[in-house]
Design a protein around this motif. Sequence first.
Motif, PDB file in Angstrom:
ATOM      1  N   LEU A 106     -24.506  27.177 -62.171  1.00  9.19           N
ATOM      2  CA  LEU A 106     -23.099  27.497 -62.395  1.00  9.19           C
ATOM      3  C   LEU A 106     -22.797  28.952 -62.035  1.00  9.19           C
ATOM      4  N   SER A 107     -23.752  29.832 -62.248  1.00 11.40           N
ATOM      5  CA  SER A 107     -23.568  31.238 -61.865  1.00 11.40           C
ATOM      6  C   SER A 107     -23.455  31.373 -60.349  1.00 11.40           C
ATOM      7  N   VAL A 108     -24.305  30.649 -59.642  1.00 10.58           N
ATOM      8  CA  VAL A 108     -24.248  30.671 -58.179  1.00 10.58           C
ATOM      9  C   VAL A 108     -22.927  30.078 -57.700  1.00 10.58           C
ATOM     10  N   ARG A 109     -22.540  28.969 -58.341  1.00  8.31           N
ATOM     11  CA  ARG A 109     -21.272  28.337 -57.987  1.00  8.31           C
ATOM     12  C   ARG A 109     -20.105  29.315 -58.159  1.00  8.31           C
ATOM     13  N   ARG A 110     -20.116  30.070 -59.239  1.00  4.67           N
ATOM     14  CA  ARG A 110     -19.016  31.013 -59.500  1.00  4.67           C
ATOM     15  C   ARG A 110     -18.904  32.038 -58.371  1.00  4.67           C
ATOM     16  N   VAL A 111     -20.024  32.568 -57.940  1.00  8.90           N
ATOM     17  CA  VAL A 111     -20.016  33.559 -56.859  1.00  8.90           C
ATOM     18  C   VAL A 111     -19.444  32.954 -55.571  1.00  8.90           C
ATOM     19  N   LEU A 112     -19.924  31.760 -55.229  1.00  4.87           N
ATOM     20  CA  LEU A 112     -19.505  31.124 -53.980  1.00  4.87           C
ATOM     21  C   LEU A 112     -18.036  30.704 -54.016  1.00  4.87           C
ATOM     22  N   GLU A 113     -17.631  30.070 -55.112  1.00  4.26           N
ATOM     23  CA  GLU A 113     -16.259  29.550 -55.173  1.00  4.26           C
ATOM     24  C   GLU A 113     -15.223  30.662 -55.342  1.00  4.26           C
ATOM     25  N   THR A 114     -15.619  31.760 -55.931  1.00  2.71           N
ATOM     26  CA  THR A 114     -14.700  32.896 -56.031  1.00  2.71           C
ATOM     27  C   THR A 114     -14.325  33.394 -54.641  1.00  2.71           C
ATOM     28  N   GLU A 115     -15.317  33.531 -53.785  1.00  2.00           N
ATOM     29  CA  GLU A 115     -15.052  33.974 -52.413  1.00  2.00           C
ATOM     30  C   GLU A 115     -14.295  32.901 -51.635  1.00  2.00           C
ATOM     31  N   ALA A 116     -14.650  31.646 -51.857  1.00  2.00           N
ATOM     32  CA  ALA A 116     -13.957  30.558 -51.160  1.00  2.00           C
ATOM     33  C   ALA A 116     -12.466  30.556 -51.498  1.00  2.00           C
TER      34      ALA A 116
END
Length: 262
Positions: A106-116
């Motif tokens: 979920l931490s990785v997802r947050r980083v990626l989806e924030t930029e997306a």
Amino acid sequence: MSDLSSASAAIDGSRTDRVIDSIKSMIVQGELKAGDRLPVEKELSRRFGVSRGSLREAVRALASLGVLETRQGAGTYVTDLDPTALLSPLGFYADLQDAAQAAHLLSVRRVLETEAAGLAAIRLGEEELDELDAILDAVQAAVTRGSVNPEEFIDADAAFHRAIAAASGNPALSALIDALVTRTLRGRLWRAITDRDSVNVAHAEHRAVLVALRARDPQGSRIRMAAHLLGVEEFAAAHPVETDPGTPTDAAASDAADASDQ
């Protein structure tokens, strides 16, 4: 297994790895391109100095990774090297994580989806924004009725986040997000949310993301998406689902099967 058998297996494995590396190099260097047919087995075996058995093992491995495709009676071809197919094995890794390790994903997802979200804010067309609106309208209708179907909620959540990721204009970024947030993980999050009546919060946060996207505000979109996913991340960490319930459909099917056996 005897020492001799172990040594033989290690040699076969190293030869297979060598073939995999060689075929990868052929693609990287442009000798083979997406859609190209590989040379025949006899030629490749001679070129790489390996048996056909080792060659076939390597081809099977690369096929499972989405790099090669074997067509019955037509030979073996390089795929279109689509990032969704190549990165999909990450989903297998994600599904194997227990409740505690899921927080890392979920931490990785947050980083990626924030930029997306930031990228999508300047790329989404009006039609795509309307589609996002329609997704959230359907969820709102279910929330108002007080009968949110688990399957529908998970599908709507996935559709909302995937549409934003796809609109980022970065296929690799979109594929990473899609691979890391699997249906199993979404099922676990649903279990945590419904057990504690947090659907309204998640829905309101989705709406806030969409408002920022409609305003064509990259920074605002990043902030709203980051806040939403940080909340999901912290909530999941504080309320882990100790046993994997599977997807809601799986659980329902299991209950139905149990009932029919009685």
